[in-house]
Design a protein around this motif. Structure first.
Motif, PDB file in Angstrom:
ATOM      1  N   LEU A  19       0.800  -1.221   0.000  1.00  0.00           N
ATOM      2  CA  LEU A  19       0.000   0.000   0.000  1.00  0.00           C
ATOM      3  C   LEU A  19       0.838   1.278   0.000  1.00  0.00           C
ATOM      4  N   ALA A  20       1.867   1.343   0.797  1.00  0.00           N
ATOM      5  CA  ALA A  20       2.672   2.565   0.872  1.00  0.00           C
ATOM      6  C   ALA A  20       3.380   2.870  -0.450  1.00  0.00           C
ATOM      7  N   PRO A  21       4.068   1.901  -1.082  1.00  0.00           N
ATOM      8  CA  PRO A  21       4.685   2.199  -2.383  1.00  0.00           C
ATOM      9  C   PRO A  21       3.656   2.523  -3.465  1.00  0.00           C
ATOM     10  N   LEU A  22       2.510   1.842  -3.423  1.00  0.00           N
ATOM     11  CA  LEU A  22       1.452   2.125  -4.387  1.00  0.00           C
ATOM     12  C   LEU A  22       0.937   3.545  -4.203  1.00  0.00           C
ATOM     13  N   PHE A  23       0.729   3.960  -2.962  1.00  0.00           N
ATOM     14  CA  PHE A  23       0.277   5.312  -2.664  1.00  0.00           C
ATOM     15  C   PHE A  23       1.276   6.349  -3.169  1.00  0.00           C
ATOM     16  N   ALA A  24       2.558   6.114  -2.913  1.00  0.00           N
ATOM     17  CA  ALA A  24       3.594   7.054  -3.357  1.00  0.00           C
ATOM     18  C   ALA A  24       3.607   7.174  -4.877  1.00  0.00           C
ATOM     19  N   LYS A  29       2.437  10.367  -9.757  1.00  0.00           N
ATOM     20  CA  LYS A  29       1.906  10.418 -11.118  1.00  0.00           C
ATOM     21  C   LYS A  29       0.612  11.221 -11.216  1.00  0.00           C
ATOM     22  N   GLY A  30      -0.142  11.256 -10.117  1.00  0.00           N
ATOM     23  CA  GLY A  30      -1.427  11.945 -10.134  1.00  0.00           C
ATOM     24  C   GLY A  30      -2.508  11.136 -10.817  1.00  0.00           C
ATOM     25  N   GLN A  31      -2.272   9.832 -10.962  1.00  0.00           N
ATOM     26  CA  GLN A  31      -3.270   8.971 -11.589  1.00  0.00           C
ATOM     27  C   GLN A  31      -3.169   7.551 -11.043  1.00  0.00           C
ATOM     28  N   ILE A  32      -4.288   6.833 -11.159  1.00  0.00           N
ATOM     29  CA  ILE A  32      -4.365   5.449 -10.734  1.00  0.00           C
ATOM     30  C   ILE A  32      -5.069   4.673 -11.837  1.00  0.00           C
ATOM     31  N   LEU A  60      -6.399   8.166  -0.631  1.00  0.00           N
ATOM     32  CA  LEU A  60      -6.600   7.884  -2.059  1.00  0.00           C
ATOM     33  C   LEU A  60      -8.037   8.183  -2.484  1.00  0.00           C
ATOM     34  N   ILE A  61      -8.982   7.782  -1.674  1.00  0.00           N
ATOM     35  CA  ILE A  61     -10.394   8.066  -1.976  1.00  0.00           C
ATOM     36  C   ILE A  61     -10.613   9.575  -2.023  1.00  0.00           C
ATOM     37  N   TYR A  62     -10.076  10.289  -1.065  1.00  0.00           N
ATOM     38  CA  TYR A  62     -10.193  11.747  -1.027  1.00  0.00           C
ATOM     39  C   TYR A  62      -9.559  12.364  -2.272  1.00  0.00           C
ATOM     40  N   GLY A  63      -8.378  11.880  -2.644  1.00  0.00           N
ATOM     41  CA  GLY A  63      -7.688  12.419  -3.821  1.00  0.00           C
ATOM     42  C   GLY A  63      -8.476  12.249  -5.096  1.00  0.00           C
ATOM     43  N   VAL A  69      -6.328  13.076  -8.061  1.00  0.00           N
ATOM     44  CA  VAL A  69      -5.867  11.841  -8.691  1.00  0.00           C
ATOM     45  C   VAL A  69      -6.907  11.439  -9.722  1.00  0.00           C
ATOM     46  N   LYS A  70      -6.449  11.146 -10.935  1.00  0.00           N
ATOM     47  CA  LYS A  70      -7.343  10.727 -12.013  1.00  0.00           C
ATOM     48  C   LYS A  70      -7.321   9.210 -12.132  1.00  0.00           C
TER      49      LYS A  70
END
Length: 73
Positions: A19-24, A29-32, A60-63, A69-70
């Protein structure tokens, strides 16, 4: 007695260590990806998450909700 079967380790979709590396990566990138977003949103919210894991998911949900985050294909 708990009769619910727990999924084997290879079937669990999210692990605490990723989770932490994925979040970073997502925040840099500003996208998921759509598949990562769906995986995060369908993860069972049971006692397996630490408070840090829950904070990451909520950020992440907030972003995504605020447009920071797109979600992309």
């Amino acid at each position: 007695m708990n009769t619910t079967k727990q999924a084997p380790l290879e079937e669990q979709t999210l692990s605490r260590c990723c989770l932490a590396p994925l979040f970073a990566d997502i925040m840099c990138k500003g996208q998921i990806s759509l598949s990562d977003w769906r995986e995060l949103m369908t993860a069972p919210w049971d006692n397996s998450f630490t408070s840090n894991d829950e904070a990451i998911l909520m950020r992440l949900i907030y972003g995504v909700h605020r447009g920071l985050v797109k979600v992309v294909d």
